[in-house]
Design a protein around this motif. Structure first.
Motif, PDB file in Angstrom:
ATOM      1  N   ARG A 256       0.835  -1.213   0.000  1.00 34.52           N
ATOM      2  CA  ARG A 256       0.000   0.000   0.000  1.00 34.52           C
ATOM      3  C   ARG A 256       0.869   1.263   0.000  1.00 34.52           C
ATOM      4  N   LYS A 259       2.233   1.979  -3.487  1.00 40.02           N
ATOM      5  CA  LYS A 259       1.219   2.565  -4.363  1.00 40.02           C
ATOM      6  C   LYS A 259       0.959   4.025  -4.001  1.00 40.02           C
ATOM      7  N   ALA A 289      -2.585  -4.207  -3.684  1.00 31.97           N
ATOM      8  CA  ALA A 289      -2.691  -3.905  -2.256  1.00 31.97           C
ATOM      9  C   ALA A 289      -3.566  -4.906  -1.517  1.00 31.97           C
ATOM     10  N   ALA A 292      -1.826  -8.710  -1.612  1.00 32.66           N
ATOM     11  CA  ALA A 292      -0.359  -8.638  -1.626  1.00 32.66           C
ATOM     12  C   ALA A 292       0.304  -9.976  -1.339  1.00 32.66           C
TER      13      ALA A 292
END
Length: 472
Positions: A256, A259, A289, A292
């Motif tokens: 996360r 990103k 995300a 993962a």
């Protein structure tokens, strides 16, 4: 492939060495052709092996392309190897010409082989040797090109990207991640390989903007370190459009964070092997995300299969076949027969395929811990540890036990003052069956040892770690 870009875009940058030379496609072609001529003058003919031992940079690129233009096979030698390991690889490959780091590039009358075919071997990479002596893996011209095609399709890179495609190579070129997934991909589309001679986090932060980098590929540990480095705080990453990681599990929180740190980028997780010329599966951006812990779906050119190890047909050893998959190890008929059965290469990875068709790595077959008859996946426990507070990286090892045979040991990388082992164990108990919770733990402040592809060197860890008393 290379000649096409030389003809269409001769003045476009092909290879850049940070702090060193910058070569256009025309310059790369002319100089590589002279390397090829020098190699032919030293007796290299079709199929002969040339050891490329230069550090990452323009000399490596010229030696690589020059070897192929001479009709030879480039042997990508790990520059971090000991002298004994290098000698083993040179002997195993049957190298005709050795190009060590301090040797000048061969030079001669320009030469370009005209009789190469797609099925010819172009390069020879050696496996990491984590389970024994390294094995040579021939990679064909077709496998190189097909792997590049897989990656640009999975990342959604436009075929007319051309000068827009500038990839920063911070991982070793002697490994398929650096060579196949970046260096060859850039050449495939007529883009630019910007090569970093050695990993330098502050330099990465600067180079992303200065060199207009649009594609960046590295292992999760580097992303973790980069995002926390002060130099990255004000880094301009607006030009990064495609991002990939692989080689090791990634914490969902890190996925996360990646990103969020690169908001304009398409992000993928790639999984592959030396034996498959790099990619086998890709986890697409929309799953990066939320899923993962998965390595995604099969890339276009390969078939995947599962050989069950129990009653569940969707859990077992992953097998793979396709044009990017090697047909055999170099001069190792027994190893080839043991690994490639009925046309399928056995990866040694235990996987689970979920209801959406995503592949999850469960463990290496040889890394399963047997605790009193209960099989425990070290990868499963590592995935949970990676989500624990303050844990930057983790490895799970079997600890010998007279009663249970083996117990679970956890090596935690992070700040010793910040990691609370009791808190980490409590985190595990909420997410794992009781018998899977580590009974031994060691906190280390130096990064866990990994090979160039990001694979944990557990044999080295076993020698380094000294376990204390059981935790429970």
């Amino acid at each position: 492939m290379l000649r096409k870009h030389v003809e269409l875009r001769p003045d476009a940058e092909a290879v850049v060495e940070l702090g060193g030379d910058r070569l256009t496609y025309a310059q790369l072609w002319r100089r590589a052709a002279r390397v090829a001529g020098g190699l032919r003058a030293r007796g290299v003919t079709a199929g002969d092996r040339v050891a490329v031992r230069y550090p990452a940079g323009t000399d490596w690129a010229l030696a690589f392309w020059g070897t192929l233009m001479a009709g030879g096979i480039a042997v990508a030698v790990n520059t971090r190897s000991t002298s004994w390991e290098v000698e083993f690889v040179l002997d195993d490959a049957g190298v005709q010409v050795d190009l060590p780091a301090d040797a000048p590039l061969p030079d001669g009358e320009p030469y370009t082989a005209t009789d190469l075919v797609a099925a010819d071997a172009a390069a020879l990479f050696h496996t990491s040797g984590t389970t024994g002596r390294p094995k040579g893996v021939p990679i064909t011209h077709e496998a190189f090109a097909t792997n590049a095609e897989n990656l640009i399709r999975c990342l959604g890179i436009p075929r007319d990207a051309g000068s827009e495609l500038r990839t920063l190579i911070s991982v070793p070129l002697f490994h398929v991640t650096g060579c196949n997934a970046q260096f060859i991909v850039a050449a495939y589309l007529g883009g630019t390989s910007v090569i970093m001679p050695e990993l330098d986090l502050p330099r990465i932060a600067v180079a992303l903007a200065e060199e207009r980098i649009s594609l960046f590929v590295t292992v999760p540990a580097v992303y973790s370190l980069l995002l926390r480095h002060p130099a990255f705080t004000d880094a301009d990453v607006s030009g990064v459009r495609w991002l990939a990681y692989g080689g090791a599990p990634i914490a969902p929180s890190l996925a996360r964070s990646v990103k969020e740190a690169f908001p304009a980028a398409t992000v993928i997780n790639g999984y592959g092997m030396t034996e498959t010329a790099s990619l086998i599966t890709v986890l697409p951006d929309q799953d990066a995300a939320e899923h993962a812990n998965s390595v995604g779906y099969a890339v276009p050119s390969v078939d995947l299969g599962v050989v069950p190890i129990g009653d569940d047909p969707y859990t077992g050893e992953l097998v793979v076949r396709g044009v990017t998959v090697t047909t055999g190890y170099w001069r190792r008929p027994q190893a080839t027969a043991e690994t490639i059965v009925g046309g399928w290469l056995h990866t040694g990875d235990v996987v689970r395929v979920d209801e959406a068709g995503r592949v999850h790595i469960v463990d290496r077959i040889k890394d399963i811990i047997n605790r009193g008859g209960e099989n425990i996946s070290s990868v499963e426990v590592e995935a949970v540890l990676l989500t624990a507070p303050k844990v930057a990286d983790a490895a799970v090892l079997a600890v010998p036990d007279e009663v249970m045979g083996e117990k679970v040991g956890a090596v935690l990388f992070g700040d010793r003052a910040e990691i609370d082992v009791a808190e980490v164990l409590a985190h595990c108990r909420e997410r794992l069956a009781d018998f899977k919770v580590p009974q031994y733990a060691a906190v280390v402040t130096e990064a866990l040892p990994r090979n160039a592809g990001g694979k944990l060197l557990k044999n080295r860890l076993r020698d380094q770690v000294r376990w204390g008393d059981p935790l429970r």
